[in-house]
Design an enzyme around this catalytic site. Structure first.
Site, short mmCIF file in Angstrom:
data_model
loop_
_atom_site.label_atom_id
_atom_site.label_comp_id
_atom_site.label_asym_id
_atom_site.label_seq_id
_atom_site.Cartn_x
_atom_site.Cartn_y
_atom_site.Cartn_z
N ARG A 192 0.83 -1.22 0.00
CA ARG A 192 0.00 0.00 0.00
C ARG A 192 0.87 1.27 0.00
O ARG A 192 0.54 2.27 0.64
CB ARG A 192 -0.95 0.03 1.21
CG ARG A 192 -1.97 -1.08 1.27
CD ARG A 192 -2.98 -1.02 0.14
NE ARG A 192 -4.07 -1.94 0.34
CZ ARG A 192 -4.09 -3.20 -0.10
NH1 ARG A 192 -3.07 -3.69 -0.81
NH2 ARG A 192 -5.13 -3.98 0.14
N SER B 57 -10.69 -0.74 3.61
CA SER B 57 -9.88 -0.88 4.83
C SER B 57 -9.43 0.51 5.28
O SER B 57 -8.80 1.24 4.50
CB SER B 57 -8.62 -1.71 4.56
OG SER B 57 -8.95 -2.99 4.10
N GLU C 93 -4.71 3.68 6.19
CA GLU C 93 -4.55 3.45 4.76
C GLU C 93 -5.23 4.60 4.01
O GLU C 93 -4.77 5.06 2.97
CB GLU C 93 -5.19 2.12 4.35
CG GLU C 93 -4.96 1.83 2.89
CD GLU C 93 -5.83 0.74 2.30
OE1 GLU C 93 -5.68 -0.42 2.69
OE2 GLU C 93 -6.66 1.08 1.44
P1 FAD Z 1 -9.04 8.75 -4.62
O1 FAD Z 1 -9.69 8.38 -3.35
O2 FAD Z 1 -9.73 9.73 -5.48
O3 FAD Z 1 -7.56 9.28 -4.32
C1 FAD Z 1 -6.70 8.56 -3.46
C2 FAD Z 1 -5.36 9.32 -3.36
O4 FAD Z 1 -4.71 9.33 -4.62
C3 FAD Z 1 -5.55 10.80 -3.00
O5 FAD Z 1 -4.41 11.20 -2.25
C4 FAD Z 1 -5.56 11.51 -4.34
O6 FAD Z 1 -5.14 12.85 -4.27
C5 FAD Z 1 -4.57 10.66 -5.13
N1 FAD Z 1 -4.86 10.58 -6.57
C6 FAD Z 1 -6.01 10.14 -7.14
N2 FAD Z 1 -5.88 10.13 -8.49
C7 FAD Z 1 -4.64 10.58 -8.76
C8 FAD Z 1 -3.90 10.82 -9.97
N3 FAD Z 1 -4.41 10.58 -11.18
N4 FAD Z 1 -2.65 11.31 -9.87
C9 FAD Z 1 -2.09 11.57 -8.66
N5 FAD Z 1 -2.74 11.37 -7.49
C10 FAD Z 1 -3.99 10.87 -7.54
N6 FAD Z 1 -7.83 -0.72 -2.05
C11 FAD Z 1 -7.03 -1.79 -2.26
O7 FAD Z 1 -5.83 -1.63 -2.47
N7 FAD Z 1 -7.53 -3.05 -2.23
C12 FAD Z 1 -8.83 -3.31 -1.99
O8 FAD Z 1 -9.24 -4.47 -1.97
C13 FAD Z 1 -9.70 -2.21 -1.77
N8 FAD Z 1 -11.01 -2.40 -1.50
C14 FAD Z 1 -11.83 -1.34 -1.30
C15 FAD Z 1 -13.19 -1.59 -1.05
C16 FAD Z 1 -14.06 -0.53 -0.86
C17 FAD Z 1 -15.52 -0.80 -0.60
C18 FAD Z 1 -13.57 0.80 -0.93
C19 FAD Z 1 -14.53 1.95 -0.78
C20 FAD Z 1 -12.23 1.05 -1.15
C21 FAD Z 1 -11.34 -0.01 -1.34
N9 FAD Z 1 -9.96 0.18 -1.57
C22 FAD Z 1 -9.16 -0.90 -1.81
C23 FAD Z 1 -9.40 1.54 -1.56
C24 FAD Z 1 -9.53 2.26 -2.93
O9 FAD Z 1 -10.42 1.58 -3.76
C25 FAD Z 1 -8.18 2.35 -3.66
O10 FAD Z 1 -7.24 3.01 -2.87
C26 FAD Z 1 -8.31 3.09 -4.99
O11 FAD Z 1 -7.13 2.96 -5.74
C27 FAD Z 1 -8.61 4.57 -4.81
O12 FAD Z 1 -8.90 5.11 -6.09
P2 FAD Z 1 -9.67 6.48 -6.24
O13 FAD Z 1 -9.65 6.83 -7.70
O14 FAD Z 1 -10.99 6.43 -5.61
O15 FAD Z 1 -8.69 7.45 -5.45
N1 EPU Z 2 -10.36 -10.52 10.60
C1 EPU Z 2 -10.99 -10.61 11.82
N2 EPU Z 2 -12.08 -9.80 12.04
C2 EPU Z 2 -12.54 -8.95 11.12
C3 EPU Z 2 -11.90 -8.85 9.88
C4 EPU Z 2 -10.79 -9.65 9.64
O1 EPU Z 2 -10.61 -11.37 12.68
O2 EPU Z 2 -13.55 -8.27 11.40
C5 EPU Z 2 -9.18 -11.37 10.35
C6 EPU Z 2 -9.50 -12.79 9.94
O3 EPU Z 2 -8.53 -13.61 10.56
C7 EPU Z 2 -9.22 -12.83 8.46
C8 EPU Z 2 -8.11 -11.80 8.32
O4 EPU Z 2 -8.40 -10.82 9.31
O5 EPU Z 2 -8.84 -14.09 8.04
C9 EPU Z 2 -8.02 -11.14 6.97
O6 EPU Z 2 -9.28 -10.57 6.65
P1 EPU Z 2 -9.71 -10.30 5.13
O7 EPU Z 2 -9.42 -11.51 4.30
O8 EPU Z 2 -11.08 -9.76 5.12
O9 EPU Z 2 -8.68 -9.23 4.62
P2 EPU Z 2 -8.07 -7.94 5.30
O10 EPU Z 2 -6.68 -8.25 5.74
O11 EPU Z 2 -8.98 -7.38 6.31
C10 EPU Z 2 -6.95 -7.10 3.10
C11 EPU Z 2 -6.86 -5.79 2.39
C12 EPU Z 2 -8.11 -5.58 1.55
C13 EPU Z 2 -8.22 -6.70 0.53
C14 EPU Z 2 -8.30 -8.03 1.27
C15 EPU Z 2 -8.27 -9.22 0.32
C16 EPU Z 2 -5.46 -4.32 3.68
C17 EPU Z 2 -5.40 -3.16 4.61
N3 EPU Z 2 -6.69 -4.71 3.33
O12 EPU Z 2 -8.02 -6.98 4.03
O13 EPU Z 2 -7.99 -4.34 0.87
O14 EPU Z 2 -9.36 -6.55 -0.28
O15 EPU Z 2 -7.16 -8.16 2.15
O16 EPU Z 2 -7.01 -9.33 -0.26
O17 EPU Z 2 -4.42 -4.85 3.29
C18 EPU Z 2 -8.40 -2.01 1.09
O18 EPU Z 2 -7.18 -1.86 0.97
O19 EPU Z 2 -9.19 -1.05 1.21
C19 EPU Z 2 -8.95 -3.36 1.10
C20 EPU Z 2 -10.25 -3.62 1.25
#
Ligand code: FAD
Ligand code: EPU
Length: 339
Positions: free
Chosen positions: A165, A239, A335
């Site tokens: 990240r 997250s 994050e």
């Molecule tokens: P924004 O929120 O618009 O911007 C994020 C940051 O990047 C800000 O600092 C902004 O200024 C900057 N930025 C945006 N665009 C640009 C650009 N073109 N050039 C320079 N800077 C820029 N993330 C994961 O890694 N894995 C996941 O599984 C995951 N699951 C998610 C689930 C949910 C339900 C939600 C709501 C979010 C999740 N995220 C996850 C976080 C998010 O989706 C990612 O971080 C995504 O890349 C953000 O994209 P955005 O366009 O919305 O960025």
């Molecule tokens: N867990 C708990 N309680 C909870 C949630 C999680 O005990 O309420 C424990 C469980 O042991 C589970 C483990 O955490 O097995 C991992 O949980 P999960 O698989 O849901 O993934 P995560 O670690 O919580 C990360 C990323 C997610 C990504 C998933 C799948 C980060 C910060 N988050 O979540 O990314 O989608 O793995 O790869 O690394 C995001 O970055 O916004 C995001 C959603």
């Protein structure tokens, strides 16, 4: 290109926070970035680059210029038996890119990153990742607009300094560049990866024996929908914290006290501990605090029940950090970007 004034950012952030921007502009073409750079408003105000707003917490009104990146276009530069190379503009929606690839039978790991919200331009910012794959695994290079000079610079994988990240754009080069285009290189010979989390189990339960990238994408979408709240229904930014990476000896000590503590391998000498587990152990899971709270299915996700302010969510985040620190001696890191 019109600079608007006093615009509500509520539709532009997935937390649904009702903060306002003093100035707001949408960029649809690259030359508009050059043009906006010449304006007095750009020169004399703080700037915020906006993609899908899915990884930010707006703590207050933004007293500057919000630049929403809408640049569009997906081009397939190479597509043969071994690999596909795609050039993608920053304003493309990430999941639509995944679906584009899956429909053309282009895998290489991108299918594991189905349904991550946001735009392509933000994807390298924090090296997005899910289900065993990160952007860095499919990344070739990007082009970014240097705000100070107006020049376009290219960054290869090494120059992006990707980590968990993390990238150089969140650290050393913070605020200096706007990413305008990303080139992905997908290795079509790579075996599919169903080992992470519940992917294989989900495929087994559905009786799927012929494992295609389309089936993996569908399984990942189903798992995500079962755990993560849909921001259209319940405001959130995924997250809220990173999973902490702690030194192995600290982990060993904690593990003696908490034998059920889950862990994942990470960089040498460190162990990754799921923040969701730590937060749940501190009693936060499902808690409602005013207009905000901790999601009932995923303790790593903070939610807005409708009218929360960024400050309220920030306060909850700090209270969570404090309680995890007191119980486990681990300091959680956000994050989500605080604006
Ligand atoms: P924004 O929120 O618009 O911007 C994020 C940051 O990047 C800000 O600092 C902004 O200024 C900057 N930025 C945006 N665009 C640009 C650009 N073109 N050039 C320079 N800077 C820029 N993330 C994961 O890694 N894995 C996941 O599984 C995951 N699951 C998610 C689930 C949910 C339900 C939600 C709501 C979010 C999740 N995220 C996850 C976080 C998010 O989706 C990612 O971080 C995504 O890349 C953000 O994209 P955005 O366009 O919305 O960025
Ligand atoms: N867990 C708990 N309680 C909870 C949630 C999680 O005990 O309420 C424990 C469980 O042991 C589970 C483990 O955490 O097995 C991992 O949980 P999960 O698989 O849901 O993934 P995560 O670690 O919580 C990360 C990323 C997610 C990504 C998933 C799948 C980060 C910060 N988050 O979540 O990314 O989608 O793995 O790869 O690394 C995001 O970055 O916004 C995001 C959603």
């Amino acid at each position: 290109m019109t600079i608007l004034e006093n615009i509500s950012l509520q539709p532009y952030n997935t937390f649904g926070i009702a903060a306002k921007a003093k100035y707001f502009v949408e960029i649809n073409h690259l030359d508009e970035l050059q043009a906006i750079r010449e304006t007095t408003i750009f020169k004399h105000n703080e700037r915020l680059v906006l993609g899908g707003g899915s990884n930010m917490l707006l703590c207050k009104d933004f007293d500057g210029l919000v630049i929403k990146i809408n640049l569009k276009g997906i081009s397939l530069l190479t597509d043969n038996h071994e690999k596909a190379i795609l050039k993608v503009a920053a304003g493309e929606v990430w999941h639509e890119l995944v679906i584009f690839c899956v429909n053309q039978n282009i895998g290489g790991g991108i299918e594991n990153m189905s349904l991550i919200p946001g735009c392509v331009g933000a994807s390298p910012m924090q090296n997005i990742g899910a289900y065993g794959v990160e952007i860095k695994d499919i990344f070739k290079e990007l082009t970014a607009f240097h705000i100070e000079s107006g020049a376009l610079h290219t960054f290869n994988k090494t120059q992006c300094e990707f980590g968990y990240r993390e990238s150089v754009f969140k650290r050393k080069l913070k605020g200096q560049y706007i990413i305008v285009e990303v080139i992905f290189e997908l290795d079509k010979t790579k075996p599919t990866n169903t080992s992470y989390g519940a992917i294989q189990q989900t495929l087994d339960e559905a009786g799927i024996k012929d494992i295609t990238i389309k089936e993996i994408s569908k399984a990942v979408c189903a798992i995500r929908q079962s755990k993560l709240p849909d921001p259209k229904v319940l405001g959130n930014a995924g997250s809220f914290f990173k999973n902490p990476e702690i030194q192995n000896d600290q982990f060993q000590k904690l593990h003696l006290e908490y034998p059920q503590m889950p862990s994942f391998p990470t960089i040498e000498g460190f162990t990754k501990v799921p923040a969701g587990w730590l937060i749940e152990q501190c009693g936060w899971k499902g808690k409602v605090v005013g207009h905000t709270g901790v999601h009932k299915n995923q303790a790593l996700v903070l939610v807005n029940y409708g009218e929360a302010t960024g400050e309220e969510i920030k306060k909850l985040a700090f209270d969570i950090i404090e309680s995890v620190k007191v119980k486990f001696g681990i300091t959680l890191e956000n994050e989500v970007n605080f604006i």
